[in-house]
Design an enzyme around this catalytic site. Structure first.
Site, PDB file in Angstrom:
ATOM      1  N   VAL A 147       0.795  -1.005  -0.026  1.00  0.00           N
ATOM      2  CA  VAL A 147      -0.058  -0.146   0.028  1.00  0.00           C
ATOM      3  C   VAL A 147       1.054   1.294   0.007  1.00  0.00           C
ATOM      4  CG1 VAL A 147      -1.983  -1.135   1.227  1.00  0.00           C
ATOM      5  CG2 VAL A 147      -0.156  -0.102   2.623  1.00  0.00           C
ATOM      6  N   CYS A 148       0.474   2.251  -0.826  1.00  0.00           N
ATOM      7  CA  CYS A 148       1.721   3.275  -0.924  1.00  0.00           C
ATOM      8  C   CYS A 148       0.836   4.421  -1.342  1.00  0.00           C
ATOM      9  CB  CYS A 148       2.385   3.020  -2.033  1.00  0.00           C
ATOM     10  SG  CYS A 148       2.912   1.345  -2.557  1.00  0.00           S
ATOM     11  N   THR A 149       1.543   5.647  -1.133  1.00  0.00           N
ATOM     12  CA  THR A 149       1.020   6.954  -1.842  1.00  0.00           C
ATOM     13  C   THR A 149       2.156   7.477  -2.938  1.00  0.00           C
ATOM     14  OG1 THR A 149      -0.131   7.553   0.228  1.00  0.00           O
ATOM     15  CG2 THR A 149       0.425   9.453  -1.392  1.00  0.00           C
ATOM     16  N   ARG A 338      -5.966   8.359   2.547  1.00  0.00           N
ATOM     17  CA  ARG A 338      -4.734   9.084   2.237  1.00  0.00           C
ATOM     18  C   ARG A 338      -4.614  10.286   1.257  1.00  0.00           C
ATOM     19  NH1 ARG A 338      -1.631   4.856   0.801  1.00  0.00           N
ATOM     20  NH2 ARG A 338      -3.356   3.811   1.164  1.00  0.00           N
TER      21      ARG A 338
END
Ligand SMILES: *[C@@H]1O[C@H](CO)[C@@H](O)[C@H](O)[C@H]1NC(C)=O
Ligand SMILES: *[C@@H]1O[C@H](CO)[C@@H](O)[C@H](O)[C@H]1NC(C)=O
Ligand SMILES: *[C@@H]1O[C@H](CO)[C@@H](O)[C@H](O)[C@H]1NC(C)=O
Ligand SMILES: *[C@@H]1O[C@H](CO)[C@@H](O)[C@H](O)[C@H]1NC(C)=O
Ligand SMILES: *[C@@H]1O[C@H](CO)[C@@H](O)[C@H](O)[C@H]1NC(C)=O
Length: 400
Positions: A147-149, A338
């Site tokens: 999971v990331c931005t 996010r």
């Protein structure tokens, strides 16, 4: 042949349990969020865990030998993390049969992975003295649980920036002593900057985990930057892996495609075309930036087709793109937004003042920075900047 399906169910159950556990541990008390951070760059203080060590990967060597130096240095940390993963699997399948199958049969069930990956993985297994099946399952893990931005932005002069937080390790065990995720902490010990070279010249740069041969974050100097974010979907990655085991091998492993594009594509357009058209094993978001104004896109992929290509349109005021782990036309999961904080901070920064330090500020703001964040990468293709920093998220901080 039912192993991945059951594993995946086990992980969903683990996910639910971990969310509950974390809610209790963290007592779900705000503040998990904060005002947009300022002046956090150059990195220092409690959110900075330290620098990332660098290695050269010589593509002129036979694949079996390319990773020897990295793995020799990192073997103890790699053994620890493989053990973490085994502990989780064994907790769900206490008979030990599943791990036995991974050790003895996974490699042959998967058949030959494409060149040069199979050979590279064998080299890694031999140097680390970890069974090949376990090295392969460690590699598959990242295909499914990142999971990331990611952010691409351009300034008023049309200069592009690309930055990302890599968040990884959810549901795989919690350290009660200091409120951290076990795997996330252990991954910080495996994080490496890699300079892939041919004829002693850089072909591309990447931030990766030792023992992993695909790429999740990379830059081809002067040409493009590329990050991958997981896309959770009911028609998920495990289906692709089952098909692969059953012999339908027309799809590519996503992180292998990333590496192929970084190694072999020679322009933004060529990279984009490959990322849009190649059949892949798992749904995903590719975030691609080029070297001039307007060259930036988020590609939303299913395994077989591309659902959406969302591009920068600076002339229409779309000077940034943000991708977390949700389709842009859908609301994020309410416990994991996010996207809105990222957009809020980009709006506050304004296009006049966007820069790599400003992006580092945004990626240092909770909950964009969270307990899963392993590293932050800052990329500037035409300026040839590629920097990564290990991160911490001291309490109070949300678990994901
Ligand atoms: C938290 O504790 C774990 C296990 O003791 C350790 O490996 C890790 O480095 C610690 N992390 C931080 C940020 O203190
Ligand atoms: C890049 O292309 C070369 C030549 O076609 C090929 O041998 C190599 O395997 C490719 N790299 C990757 C990572 O697929
Ligand atoms: C941008 O990339 C193209 C290849 O895609 C290259 O021809 C051009 O020189 C690059 N421009 C800059 C400013 O690096
Ligand atoms: C950010 O700015 C855009 C363009 O002005 C606006 O449409 C959007 O609602 C803003 N979003 C947030 C979260 O501030
Ligand atoms: C941009 O940065 C300059 C210099 O730090 C500052 O004076 C200005 O107010 C900033 N602009 C915006 C819109 O925040």
């Amino acid at each position: 042949m039912r192993f991945p399906e059951r594993l995946s169910c086990a992980f969903l159950a683990a996910a639910a349990a971990a969310v509950l556990a974390t809610c209790v541990l963290a007592q779900r008390a705000p503040p998990w969020t904060e005002d947009c951070r300022k002046a956090t760059y150059p990195p220092s203080g409690p959110t900075y865990h330290g620098p990332v060590p660098g290695y050269t990967i010589n593509l002129d060597l036979p694949p079996y030998k390319r990773w020897h130096k990295v793995i020799t240095d990192m073997a103890p940390a790699l053994r620890t993390i493989v053990q973490n993963v085994k502990d989780v699997v064994n907790a769900f399948f206490p008979s030990g049969k599943v791990m036995k199958m991974v050790d003895e049969r996974l490699a042959s069930m998967l058949g030959n992975l494409p060149w040069p990956f199979e050979e590279e993985l064998k080299g890694i297994a031999d140097v680390s003295q970890i069974p090949l099946g376990e090295i392969i399952s460690f590699n598959i893990f990242y295909e499914l649980f990142t999971v990331c931005t990611s952010i691409i932005a351009e300034d008023k002069k049309g200069h592009l920036f690309h930055a990302r937080n890599m968040d990884f390790g959810i549901f795989l065990g919690w350290n009660k002593n200091n409120n951290t995720w076990t795997v996330t902490e252990n991954l910080k010990l495996l994080t490496v900057n890699l300079d892939f070279q041919k004829n002693s010249q850089t072909v591309f740069k990447a931030t990766s985990f030792a023992g992993y041969v695909g790429i999740l974050t990379g830059l081809k100097p002067g040409m493009f930057s590329l990050t991958l974010n997981e896309r959770f979907n009911s028609n998920g990655g495990y289906l692709g892996i089952i098909e692969w085991m059953l012999g339908r091998r027309d799809g590519m492993w996503i992180s292998f495609l990333m590496r192929d594009v970084l190694e072999n594509a020679t322009s933004y357009e060529e990279a984009k075309n490959l990322l849009v058209k190649t059949k892949i094993l798992a749904p995903v978001y590719f975030i691609l930036g080029g070297n001039k104004s307007g060259e930036g896109c988020v590609i939303t992929r299913d395994r077989k087709s591309t659902l959406d290509v969302y591009e920068l349109r600076p002339q229409e005021g779309r000077w940034y793109l943000v991708e977390t782990n949700y389709d842009r036309w859908k609301a994020p999961f309410f416990l994991d937004d996010r996207r809105k904080p990222t957009i809020t901070c980009l709006n506050q920064t304004t296009q006049e003042n966007i820069s790599l330090p400003a992006l580092y500020d945004i990626l240092s703001t909770k909950p964009i920075l969270n307990k899963l964040t392993v590293y932050t990468t800052l990329m500037d293709v035409s300026g040839d900047v590629f920097e990564s920093y290990l991160r911490d998220c001291p309490d109070p901080c949300i678990g994901w």
